[in-house]
Structure formats: C-alpha cells, structure tokens
Design a protein around this motif. Structure first.
Motif, PDB file in Angstrom:
ATOM      1  N   SER A 101       0.826  -1.211   0.000  1.00  0.00           N
ATOM      2  CA  SER A 101       0.000   0.000   0.000  1.00  0.00           C
ATOM      3  C   SER A 101       0.861   1.262   0.000  1.00  0.00           C
ATOM      4  O   SER A 101       0.404   2.328  -0.424  1.00  0.00           O
ATOM      5  CB  SER A 101      -0.932   0.005   1.214  1.00  0.00           C
ATOM      6  N   ALA A 188      -7.680  -1.263  -1.202  1.00  0.00           N
ATOM      7  CA  ALA A 188      -6.909  -0.756  -0.061  1.00  0.00           C
ATOM      8  C   ALA A 188      -5.500  -0.364  -0.494  1.00  0.00           C
ATOM      9  O   ALA A 188      -4.958   0.671  -0.075  1.00  0.00           O
ATOM     10  CB  ALA A 188      -6.865  -1.795   1.046  1.00  0.00           C
ATOM     11  N   ASP A 193      -3.953   2.721   1.772  1.00  0.00           N
ATOM     12  CA  ASP A 193      -4.482   2.573   3.131  1.00  0.00           C
ATOM     13  C   ASP A 193      -3.811   1.375   3.790  1.00  0.00           C
ATOM     14  O   ASP A 193      -4.247   0.225   3.642  1.00  0.00           O
ATOM     15  CB  ASP A 193      -6.003   2.388   3.075  1.00  0.00           C
ATOM     16  N   ALA A 196      -5.996  -0.799   6.329  1.00  0.00           N
ATOM     17  CA  ALA A 196      -7.033  -1.570   5.647  1.00  0.00           C
ATOM     18  C   ALA A 196      -6.424  -2.725   4.863  1.00  0.00           C
ATOM     19  O   ALA A 196      -6.954  -3.844   4.859  1.00  0.00           O
ATOM     20  CB  ALA A 196      -7.832  -0.670   4.713  1.00  0.00           C
TER      21      ALA A 196
END
Length: 237
Positions: A101, A188, A193, A196
């Motif tokens: 991410s 995500a 994120d 998440a």
C-alpha cells in the motif's frame, strides 16, 4: 515425470532444485514419495553432486524431509502444522499488503486492477482461478518491494500448495468470496491505506484456512471432488 529442457548456462544445482520443486507442486511427486539424488541425476542427465545440492535446498525449505527408513522423501504435513503455516502466512501476507500500500508502483496497481477485473469472468473455472489466485498474490508480494519478505512468502505458498491435493476453489462460495476479497485488497492498496490492506489480507488468510478445513473434512468422509488438473498438472486462496 517429463524432463524439461534447461539453459546450458543455468547452474545445474538450480536445475535440480527447480525441476524437483515443480514436480512436487504439480503433484507428480506426492507426500511420502522417495526422492534420491541418483534418480534425480539420471532423470535430468546431470551428475549426483548438483542433484544433491538441489535436494538439500528443498530439504532446507521443508518440501523434502528425511525418513528414518526410506531416506529423503516428499514431506507430509499434519493438521497442527497446517494451522501453524496459516498463522505465519497471516502475518507475512498482512505485512506484504501493508508495504504494498506504500510501495506499489502505478504499473503494479494497474496490473492488480486488471487481475481483479478479469477474475469474475473465470468464477466458474476453478483450475483457472487457482492459477489466477497465485498470480494475484505473487504480484502483491512483489509490490511490497522487500526481497526477504518475498522469499519467505514464496516458501510458505509453495509449502501449502505442495500438500493440497484438493483446492478450496472447488467450493463455489469460496470462489465468490475470493473475488470479493481480492477486490477489497486491491482497493486498499490503490488507496494507500496501510491499515485496511493489512486487515483485508489477514481476513483473506483466515477465510482460506476455514475453507481448507471444510474441504479437507469433506475429503476425509469421501465426498469432496478431487482437485482439478491445473494447466497440464500443475494459495493461496
């Protein structure tokens, strides 16, 4: 087993390692099968020294193990070890998703989106979804851009694949769940994120373990369909 051609510049120890590993993952070599350096050398047309080197690497990774009477064999795994492997996988995949991410390139995110968009079109083809699933997870692992984490993730994935003669993706409900979870994981990562991504990856592994336990139980009572051949025999899920 069919011998594959190999590059003359490739190290022969690597040839032995890759060839036997592929045979295990394709279920050509099954848990409990004996693997001798002599037979591997004969099969690949190489000397016993590089064959021994390749088998030692597979033993170090847990795909082969020493049997007190039979020598080196393809390792078996019990239910407790499966639980342990999934616990490790949950930690590693959560870490990989969190790193992805933050570190995934635009190209990697675009490829993840392509994989997610395509997956629903093969929801009724368990064998294709199996291969697609491995591709999706492999990309997430690599998008974390951590070579040591990647190494451990690939070993864990190989270990689980080698010991599954049935796929959780034979369950229609699981296929639908995987499609949804993969999209959540992509979203995500694309949104950068971290929390998440880690949570979705962990839940994905937890659900995979539940599905595996269900399929294994069904198999034990003689009702589960066999794992379909995967692209000429050739989880993560």
């Amino acid at each position: 087993m069919t011998r594959k051609p190999y590059d003359s510049n490739q190290l022969l120890g690597d040839v032995a390692y890759e060839s036997v590993r592929e045979a295990i993952l394709a279920n050509d070599l099954k848990p409990g099968d004996r693997v001798s350096e002599y037979k591997v050398a004969e099969w690949l047309g190489i000397s016993r020294t590089p064959a021994r080197e390749g088998l030692r690497r597979l033993e170090n990774e847990g795909l082969l193990t020493q049997h007190p009477r039979r020598g080196l064999v393809v390792a078996s795994i019990d239910d407790e070890a499966v639980q342990e492997l999934y616990a490790v996988r949950e930690l590693l995949e959560g870490a990989a998703a969190a790193l992805a991410s933050k570190r995934a390139t635009d190209a990697e995110i675009a490829t993840l989106k392509h994989l997610v968009d395509h997956e629903s079109s093969i929801r009724d083809q368990p064998e294709q979804m199996y291969e697609h699933n491995r591709t999706f997870h492999d990309l997430v692992y690599r998008a974390a851009h951590n070579q040591f984490l990647l190494k451990f993730l690939l070993i864990t994935a190989d270990t689980l694949s080698a010991y599954r003669n049935i796929s959780t993706l034979v369950i229609e409900e699981r296929r639908e769940q995987v499609i949804e979870e993969h999209r959540e994981l992509y979203e995500a990562i694309a949104a950068h994120d971290e929390a998440a991504a880690r949570a979705v990856a962990a839940r994905h592994v937890q659900n995979a373990l539940r599905a595996r336990t269900r399929v294994q139980h069904t198999k034990l009572v003689g009702e589960a369909p066999r794992r379909p051949p995967l692209g000429g025999e050739k989880q993560s899920g």
